[in-house]
Design an enzyme around this catalytic site. Sequence first.
Site, PDB file in Angstrom:
ATOM      1  N   HIS A   7      48.189  34.694  47.285  1.00  0.00           N
ATOM      2  CA  HIS A   7      47.569  35.874  46.673  1.00  0.00           C
ATOM      3  C   HIS A   7      46.993  35.522  45.312  1.00  0.00           C
ATOM      4  CE1 HIS A   7      47.400  40.428  46.306  1.00  0.00           C
ATOM      5  NE2 HIS A   7      47.018  40.001  45.104  1.00  0.00           N
TER       6      HIS A   7
ATOM      7  N   HIS B 121      42.944  35.935  42.986  1.00  0.00           N
ATOM      8  CA  HIS B 121      41.584  36.489  42.934  1.00  0.00           C
ATOM      9  C   HIS B 121      40.669  35.456  42.285  1.00  0.00           C
ATOM     10  CE1 HIS B 121      42.683  40.806  43.857  1.00  0.00           C
ATOM     11  NE2 HIS B 121      43.874  40.283  43.551  1.00  0.00           N
TER      12      HIS B 121
ATOM     13  N   GLN C 251      38.224  46.714  45.654  1.00  0.00           N
ATOM     14  CA  GLN C 251      38.932  46.951  44.398  1.00  0.00           C
ATOM     15  C   GLN C 251      38.889  48.417  43.950  1.00  0.00           C
ATOM     16  OE1 GLN C 251      40.628  44.533  41.754  1.00  0.00           O
ATOM     17  NE2 GLN C 251      41.362  46.628  41.920  1.00  0.00           N
TER      18      GLN C 251
ATOM     19  N   HIS D 256      46.753  45.631  49.126  1.00  0.00           N
ATOM     20  CA  HIS D 256      47.361  45.944  47.829  1.00  0.00           C
ATOM     21  C   HIS D 256      48.011  47.317  48.010  1.00  0.00           C
ATOM     22  CE1 HIS D 256      44.920  42.691  46.344  1.00  0.00           C
ATOM     23  NE2 HIS D 256      45.212  42.928  45.071  1.00  0.00           N
TER      24      HIS D 256
ATOM     25  N   GLU E  91      50.804  49.548  44.293  1.00  0.00           N
ATOM     26  CA  GLU E  91      50.925  48.764  43.061  1.00  0.00           C
ATOM     27  C   GLU E  91      50.908  49.727  41.874  1.00  0.00           C
ATOM     28  OE1 GLU E  91      49.028  44.893  40.737  1.00  0.00           O
ATOM     29  OE2 GLU E  91      47.863  45.878  42.300  1.00  0.00           O
TER      30      GLU E  91
ATOM     31  N   ASP F 212      48.569  35.799  41.708  1.00  0.00           N
ATOM     32  CA  ASP F 212      47.657  36.935  41.589  1.00  0.00           C
ATOM     33  C   ASP F 212      46.480  36.610  40.683  1.00  0.00           C
ATOM     34  OD1 ASP F 212      46.515  39.395  41.867  1.00  0.00           O
ATOM     35  OD2 ASP F 212      48.207  40.554  41.154  1.00  0.00           O
TER      36      ASP F 212
END
Length: 417
Positions: A56, A58, A151, A209, A212, A308
């Site tokens: 995980h 980005h 996102q 996701h 969170e 992350d």
Amino acid sequence: MQIINARLRHSNDLHTLTIKEGKFHSIETQAEALPEQNDQINAHGNLVCAPFVEPHIHLDAALTAGEPEWNQSGTLFEGIERWRQRKPMLNEADIRKRALSTIELLVQNGVQAIRTHADTTDPSLIGIRTLCALRDELKDKIDLQVVAFPQDGMLSYPNGLALMEESLQIGADVVGGIPHFEYTRELGEKSVKTLLELARKYDCLVDVHCDEIDDPNSRFLEFLACEALFHDMGPRVTASHTTAMHSYDNAYCSKLFRLLKNSKINFISCPTESIHLQGRFDTYPKRRGVTRVKELREANINVCLGQDSIFDPWYSLGNGKLLRTLDYAMHICQMMGYQDYARALDMITDNSAKTMCLEGYGIEVGNPANFIILEGFDDYSVLRKQGEVLLSVRKGEIIVERQPAKILSQPWVSNSL
């Protein structure tokens, strides 16, 4: 290639590993330590381990912290706002340069498989296009999965569903979602149903996701697990973050864990980022904001760890070292008993490989000869020392090699005695 005097996980014996044509040809137990000969690599009793897996991250956002502004509040939501400001600056050259630098950092620290999220709430889809192209270019050097990740919400963002489907047609490997960030509970549930439908249509994996947030009423996890169970998709579905579980009461969690176990879904926790972003609305006592990693492990539910972010709007640190992430997790989640240490590396190796559905992973005869040598002789010693990755080998070819640090003199020892 032959590796001698190697320790393998959960074994006290030394081993010799023989590699032919890029695969493990034989793995044999040694009666005693062997002298090094030509064309042999001497592990010197250090741990030979399957490569680290980063499940995980980005890559499209990596190395952008402070561009154009810093996340001053440290909240998830300001991070999303700062990323909105950065998105208009994206182009192929920008993403490629930062992604390649981050991949190199990960590879130097023993990673040979990466799952990266790429933002689909960008009409140009430049992140998806660039990372899918990189995946294909680097396929012989690293396993790279690309998640189509909305996102700003798949259903709350204008034309978000069409952009998601276009991303899958471009070639994304995994369908992503963010149900707790959709405008309403109803849209969040609909987004989960939709992304699972898309996964079946395009034969993709799923990585959401999920919850969170510190809100104990954010319960999209139960909805995701139930949909995965009813459609028999559990092993192909992952719930990332699930930080709201930190705020769930124990009675509800007792009920929830029965569903989670039956569903067979996977979990990814990102402890360094979660402990930074969560609890921001608390005074004291202040929540850690990390999902129940210890309890998931004890329930034999597959859980693994990711970084992350590396220097992006959500987390301005990060160095590519999964052992650091593991160290944080063991402390934050109070997994400090010897039984916890004994299988600690599972959460950045085998469990992550299972989450990513990697084939041919692990040190077994017939598998591709992908492995690392770590400074230490078992999970505990590697974790305690934060041991260096001394060697990384992929398909029988050395891709990283370093020497352990040596102290040449110790005058301080004699002077202090």
